[in-house]
Design an enzyme around this catalytic site. Sequence first.
Site, PDB file in Angstrom:
ATOM      1  N   GLY A  82       0.909  -1.214   0.069  1.00  0.00           N
ATOM      2  CA  GLY A  82       0.136  -0.049   0.121  1.00  0.00           C
ATOM      3  C   GLY A  82       0.798   1.347   0.181  1.00  0.00           C
ATOM      4  O   GLY A  82       2.034   1.227   0.439  1.00  0.00           O
ATOM      5  N   GLN A 109       2.977   9.857   1.430  1.00  0.00           N
ATOM      6  CA  GLN A 109       4.063   9.149   1.379  1.00  0.00           C
ATOM      7  C   GLN A 109       5.086   9.488   0.138  1.00  0.00           C
ATOM      8  O   GLN A 109       6.193   9.473   0.147  1.00  0.00           O
ATOM      9  CB  GLN A 109       4.073   7.595   1.272  1.00  0.00           C
ATOM     10  CG  GLN A 109       3.626   7.126   2.982  1.00  0.00           C
ATOM     11  CD  GLN A 109       3.352   5.518   2.863  1.00  0.00           C
ATOM     12  OE1 GLN A 109       2.097   5.143   2.077  1.00  0.00           O
ATOM     13  NE2 GLN A 109       4.311   4.819   3.252  1.00  0.00           N
ATOM     14  N   CYS A 143       6.304  -0.475   7.058  1.00  0.00           N
ATOM     15  CA  CYS A 143       6.090   0.801   6.295  1.00  0.00           C
ATOM     16  C   CYS A 143       7.099   1.339   5.338  1.00  0.00           C
ATOM     17  O   CYS A 143       8.409   1.408   5.629  1.00  0.00           O
ATOM     18  CB  CYS A 143       5.492   2.048   7.044  1.00  0.00           C
ATOM     19  SG  CYS A 143       4.968   3.301   6.315  1.00  0.00           S
ATOM     20  N   LEU A 144       6.889   1.549   4.015  1.00  0.00           N
ATOM     21  CA  LEU A 144       7.800   2.023   3.046  1.00  0.00           C
ATOM     22  C   LEU A 144       8.445   3.314   3.783  1.00  0.00           C
ATOM     23  O   LEU A 144       9.475   3.745   3.561  1.00  0.00           O
ATOM     24  CB  LEU A 144       7.402   2.398   1.906  1.00  0.00           C
ATOM     25  CG  LEU A 144       6.846   0.758   1.222  1.00  0.00           C
ATOM     26  CD1 LEU A 144       5.855   1.413  -0.198  1.00  0.00           C
ATOM     27  CD2 LEU A 144       7.929   0.029   1.022  1.00  0.00           C
ATOM     28  N   HIS A 190      -3.976   1.158   8.024  1.00  0.00           N
ATOM     29  CA  HIS A 190      -2.632   1.653   7.973  1.00  0.00           C
ATOM     30  C   HIS A 190      -2.455   2.766   6.848  1.00  0.00           C
ATOM     31  O   HIS A 190      -2.231   3.752   7.250  1.00  0.00           O
ATOM     32  CB  HIS A 190      -1.690   0.444   7.593  1.00  0.00           C
ATOM     33  CG  HIS A 190      -0.276   1.205   7.643  1.00  0.00           C
ATOM     34  ND1 HIS A 190       0.790   0.594   8.233  1.00  0.00           N
ATOM     35  CD2 HIS A 190       0.518   1.783   6.476  1.00  0.00           C
ATOM     36  CE1 HIS A 190       1.892   1.065   8.086  1.00  0.00           C
ATOM     37  NE2 HIS A 190       1.764   1.711   6.785  1.00  0.00           N
ATOM     38  N   GLU A 191      -3.254   2.567   6.064  1.00  0.00           N
ATOM     39  CA  GLU A 191      -2.891   3.536   4.753  1.00  0.00           C
ATOM     40  C   GLU A 191      -3.678   4.898   4.955  1.00  0.00           C
ATOM     41  O   GLU A 191      -3.426   6.024   4.908  1.00  0.00           O
ATOM     42  CB  GLU A 191      -3.305   3.024   3.245  1.00  0.00           C
ATOM     43  CG  GLU A 191      -2.418   1.960   2.965  1.00  0.00           C
ATOM     44  CD  GLU A 191      -0.875   2.438   2.861  1.00  0.00           C
ATOM     45  OE1 GLU A 191      -0.392   3.517   2.912  1.00  0.00           O
ATOM     46  OE2 GLU A 191       0.040   1.303   3.016  1.00  0.00           O
ATOM     47  N   HIS A 214      -2.446   7.041   7.341  1.00  0.00           N
ATOM     48  CA  HIS A 214      -1.345   7.934   6.687  1.00  0.00           C
ATOM     49  C   HIS A 214      -1.895   9.054   6.170  1.00  0.00           C
ATOM     50  O   HIS A 214      -1.371  10.354   6.361  1.00  0.00           O
ATOM     51  CB  HIS A 214      -0.695   7.359   5.283  1.00  0.00           C
ATOM     52  CG  HIS A 214       0.673   6.727   5.666  1.00  0.00           C
ATOM     53  ND1 HIS A 214       1.814   7.099   6.267  1.00  0.00           N
ATOM     54  CD2 HIS A 214       0.693   5.079   5.539  1.00  0.00           C
ATOM     55  CE1 HIS A 214       2.662   6.308   6.311  1.00  0.00           C
ATOM     56  NE2 HIS A 214       2.076   5.241   6.004  1.00  0.00           N
TER      57      HIS A 214
END
Length: 159
Positions: free
Chosen positions: A46, A51, A91-92, A133-134, A137
């Site tokens: 995701g 991000q 997480c990226l 999670h997304e 963000h």
Amino acid sequence: MAIRNIRVDDDPILRKKSREVTEFNDRLFELLDDMKETMYHSGGVGLAGPQVGVLKRVVVMDVSEDRNEFIELINPVITYEEGEQTGIEGCLSIPGLHGTVTRPNIVKVKAQNRDGKWCLYKGEELKARCFCHEIDHLDGILYKDKLDEGEQLYRNDGE
């Protein structure tokens, strides 16, 4: 399409609240296409607008093993949560680290697609975790803010 730079933990944009998308145009479509390419290239499941440095309420994700269930969420809202699951998240934007987080086991999300049409999505287990999670963000929340009590981030190599 282009691969965009992923913002990392100390970048203040990750802590800002994203704005609602009101214009469905070529700029939005380019952002979504770039986010898709960036997510797949980076090995993530995701990716949210902040991000890649864009404070728009947009998310792309694909939690399938064969990477063929790509979803675009524009202005997503969680409308239902049920149950509980505890698991490891990464997480990226926090590369090389993981932590234990408790999330709902079932989640329903209402979001617009790239045509502006409202759609309903249901996620269980990993898909529910990814939705949460997304969407976090988009509100400036990172998974490390939700670590289970007594938990801390740890490196992939066990450190």
